[in-house]
Structure formats: C-alpha cells, structure tokens
Design a protein around this motif. Sequence first.
Motif, PDB file in Angstrom:
ATOM      1  N   LEU A 114       0.820  -1.196   0.000  1.00  0.00           N
ATOM      2  CA  LEU A 114       0.000   0.000   0.000  1.00  0.00           C
ATOM      3  C   LEU A 114       0.866   1.264   0.000  1.00  0.00           C
ATOM      4  O   LEU A 114       0.612   2.200  -0.763  1.00  0.00           O
ATOM      5  N   LEU A 115       1.911   1.288   0.810  1.00  0.00           N
ATOM      6  CA  LEU A 115       2.825   2.432   0.847  1.00  0.00           C
ATOM      7  C   LEU A 115       3.525   2.627  -0.500  1.00  0.00           C
ATOM      8  O   LEU A 115       3.654   3.759  -0.979  1.00  0.00           O
ATOM      9  N   MET A 116       3.972   1.551  -1.110  1.00  0.00           N
ATOM     10  CA  MET A 116       4.641   1.664  -2.411  1.00  0.00           C
ATOM     11  C   MET A 116       3.663   2.161  -3.481  1.00  0.00           C
ATOM     12  O   MET A 116       4.034   2.945  -4.362  1.00  0.00           O
ATOM     13  N   THR A 117       2.408   1.754  -3.406  1.00  0.00           N
ATOM     14  CA  THR A 117       1.394   2.225  -4.346  1.00  0.00           C
ATOM     15  C   THR A 117       1.161   3.721  -4.181  1.00  0.00           C
ATOM     16  O   THR A 117       1.075   4.461  -5.172  1.00  0.00           O
ATOM     17  N   ILE A 118       1.069   4.173  -2.934  1.00  0.00           N
ATOM     18  CA  ILE A 118       0.852   5.606  -2.672  1.00  0.00           C
ATOM     19  C   ILE A 118       2.030   6.423  -3.188  1.00  0.00           C
ATOM     20  O   ILE A 118       1.850   7.464  -3.831  1.00  0.00           O
ATOM     21  N   ILE A 119       3.233   5.957  -2.954  1.00  0.00           N
ATOM     22  CA  ILE A 119       4.428   6.665  -3.437  1.00  0.00           C
ATOM     23  C   ILE A 119       4.450   6.696  -4.966  1.00  0.00           C
ATOM     24  O   ILE A 119       4.750   7.714  -5.586  1.00  0.00           O
ATOM     25  N   GLY A 120       4.108   5.599  -5.595  1.00  0.00           N
ATOM     26  CA  GLY A 120       4.070   5.543  -7.058  1.00  0.00           C
ATOM     27  C   GLY A 120       3.023   6.483  -7.644  1.00  0.00           C
ATOM     28  O   GLY A 120       3.280   7.183  -8.626  1.00  0.00           O
ATOM     29  N   LEU A 121       1.835   6.529  -7.042  1.00  0.00           N
ATOM     30  CA  LEU A 121       0.789   7.436  -7.524  1.00  0.00           C
ATOM     31  C   LEU A 121       1.195   8.899  -7.348  1.00  0.00           C
ATOM     32  O   LEU A 121       0.920   9.732  -8.215  1.00  0.00           O
ATOM     33  N   ALA A 122       1.854   9.212  -6.232  1.00  0.00           N
ATOM     34  CA  ALA A 122       2.323  10.580  -6.020  1.00  0.00           C
ATOM     35  C   ALA A 122       3.371  10.962  -7.063  1.00  0.00           C
ATOM     36  O   ALA A 122       3.372  12.093  -7.568  1.00  0.00           O
ATOM     37  N   ALA A 123       4.253  10.035  -7.399  1.00  0.00           N
ATOM     38  CA  ALA A 123       5.271  10.315  -8.412  1.00  0.00           C
ATOM     39  C   ALA A 123       4.635  10.540  -9.784  1.00  0.00           C
ATOM     40  O   ALA A 123       5.025  11.444 -10.527  1.00  0.00           O
ATOM     41  N   ILE A 124       3.633   9.742 -10.122  1.00  0.00           N
ATOM     42  CA  ILE A 124       2.952   9.897 -11.409  1.00  0.00           C
ATOM     43  C   ILE A 124       2.231  11.233 -11.460  1.00  0.00           C
ATOM     44  O   ILE A 124       2.303  11.963 -12.452  1.00  0.00           O
ATOM     45  N   ARG A 125       1.531  11.575 -10.371  1.00  0.00           N
ATOM     46  CA  ARG A 125       0.817  12.850 -10.338  1.00  0.00           C
ATOM     47  C   ARG A 125       1.795  14.030 -10.411  1.00  0.00           C
ATOM     48  O   ARG A 125       1.556  15.008 -11.106  1.00  0.00           O
ATOM     49  N   GLY A 126       2.904  13.941  -9.709  1.00  0.00           N
ATOM     50  CA  GLY A 126       3.906  15.013  -9.742  1.00  0.00           C
ATOM     51  C   GLY A 126       4.502  15.200 -11.118  1.00  0.00           C
ATOM     52  O   GLY A 126       4.671  16.324 -11.581  1.00  0.00           O
ATOM     53  N   SER A 127       4.793  14.113 -11.810  1.00  0.00           N
ATOM     54  CA  SER A 127       5.372  14.254 -13.150  1.00  0.00           C
ATOM     55  C   SER A 127       4.333  14.801 -14.129  1.00  0.00           C
ATOM     56  O   SER A 127       4.663  15.572 -15.030  1.00  0.00           O
ATOM     57  N   GLY A 128       3.067  14.438 -13.955  1.00  0.00           N
ATOM     58  CA  GLY A 128       2.010  15.002 -14.806  1.00  0.00           C
ATOM     59  C   GLY A 128       1.865  16.504 -14.594  1.00  0.00           C
ATOM     60  O   GLY A 128       1.699  17.270 -15.540  1.00  0.00           O
ATOM     61  N   MET A 129       1.959  16.945 -13.334  1.00  0.00           N
ATOM     62  CA  MET A 129       1.866  18.371 -13.032  1.00  0.00           C
ATOM     63  C   MET A 129       3.069  19.119 -13.613  1.00  0.00           C
ATOM     64  O   MET A 129       2.919  20.220 -14.146  1.00  0.00           O
ATOM     65  N   GLN A 130       4.238  18.530 -13.524  1.00  0.00           N
ATOM     66  CA  GLN A 130       5.426  19.169 -14.092  1.00  0.00           C
ATOM     67  C   GLN A 130       5.317  19.285 -15.607  1.00  0.00           C
ATOM     68  O   GLN A 130       5.750  20.277 -16.191  1.00  0.00           O
ATOM     69  N   GLU A 131       4.718  18.292 -16.242  1.00  0.00           N
ATOM     70  CA  GLU A 131       4.528  18.355 -17.687  1.00  0.00           C
ATOM     71  C   GLU A 131       3.564  19.485 -18.060  1.00  0.00           C
ATOM     72  O   GLU A 131       3.795  20.225 -19.019  1.00  0.00           O
ATOM     73  N   LEU A 132       2.494  19.654 -17.275  1.00  0.00           N
ATOM     74  CA  LEU A 132       1.556  20.756 -17.524  1.00  0.00           C
ATOM     75  C   LEU A 132       2.236  22.107 -17.328  1.00  0.00           C
ATOM     76  O   LEU A 132       2.042  23.032 -18.128  1.00  0.00           O
ATOM     77  N   MET A 133       3.038  22.229 -16.281  1.00  0.00           N
ATOM     78  CA  MET A 133       3.732  23.493 -16.029  1.00  0.00           C
ATOM     79  C   MET A 133       4.723  23.805 -17.144  1.00  0.00           C
ATOM     80  O   MET A 133       4.841  24.952 -17.584  1.00  0.00           O
ATOM     81  N   ALA A 134       5.431  22.795 -17.627  1.00  0.00           N
ATOM     82  CA  ALA A 134       6.388  23.009 -18.715  1.00  0.00           C
ATOM     83  C   ALA A 134       5.656  23.427 -19.997  1.00  0.00           C
ATOM     84  O   ALA A 134       6.120  24.310 -20.729  1.00  0.00           O
TER      85      ALA A 134
END
Length: 186
Positions: free
Chosen positions: A27-47
């Motif tokens: 469960l912890l690894m899933t939460i960390i993975g989802l946060a990483a995916i969401r963060g990279s998506g936000m960075q792509e939008l900002m770029a």
Amino acid sequence: MYSDMNSSGAFPKQAGAVLIVGLIMVLLMTIIGLAAIRGSGMQELMAGNMRDRNLAFQAAEAGLRAGERVVHPSVVTLPAFDGTAGLHPDLNVPGEIRPARWAASDWIIAGNSVVTTGLAPQSSSQPRYAIEKIEVSAVEAAGADGSGIDIGSLDSFTAPEVFRINSRGVGGTTDADVVLQSFYKR
C-alpha cells in the motif's frame, strides 16, 4: 523426527503478521508511485504552460520590433497618427501606465492595431502592434535629457518625437497572451 504439528495433529494457529506487514508495504509503495505519477504530470503541464507563455512573449517582442521599424529614424516621412492603421495620437491618461484602450478585445477592432505577417509561425495568431505619438514639450524633454532649462537653451532645443509602441503576442493557444510596451525616441 521434527514436525510442525502439535500433539492433536493440527498445525499451530498462525498470527498472520507477515501478511499484514506485506500488505501495508504494498500500500505504501502504491501511494508513493501514484504521487510520483501525479507530480510528473503536473510538471509536464507546467512546462507546457511555460512554453506557451514563452511563445507569446517572443511573438509580442517580434511585434514590438516591427512597430519600432515604422518610427525608426531611417524613415524620413512618418505617416499620420490619426487613429487609423494602428497609428494613434497621444492616448495617455495621467497616472496610467497602459491606456484602457489596450484591453484584450480592443486589439482586434479594425484600425486599432496592425497585424504582422510571418513573424511568429508557431503562434496561434500573428502578433499585433499599435503606435501612439506622445506629445512632449521642449521643457519636459530638456529636463529629462539633463539639459539646462533656461530661456537660452530652450530657444536652441528641439523637442524629440516620442512614441509608445504597444504589442500583443499570443502563444500556441489563445490562453497565453503577452502585451509589451516600449517607448521610442527619435
């Protein structure tokens, strides 16, 4: 011989602690993975937004340079600043940096601005510019240049022509627009 069975022939009762710890770790690894995916998506939008704004800025800068060429000292005879073809008399309102005339909707009214061609191929629309001829008195101009303001120097001083050049550029989408302004003295 060693056996896991107790005397009654059944296995001892298992607590399942390893299973619970394992599920929590997954469960912890899933939460960390989802946060990483969401963060990279936000960075792509900002770029993407930054690229769009950069395109709008470059388009506005190109429009500004096109407007400066109209009033460049190499142009011997200036056109009439009569409110047509993007050439306006002094629209300055005291205390205002940019006249209210240059709201987003005013750029597209016929005669208010000049559309450039071929300067911003990646923009969703070509940059526009408008030029205002600013009225400057000899006293204001002499004082601004650091000259003397006595009667003798004012007789020999010629007030320069000052222009405010407004330019609007749009990025790859119409959501990004930049308005630039420069003052040009000749």
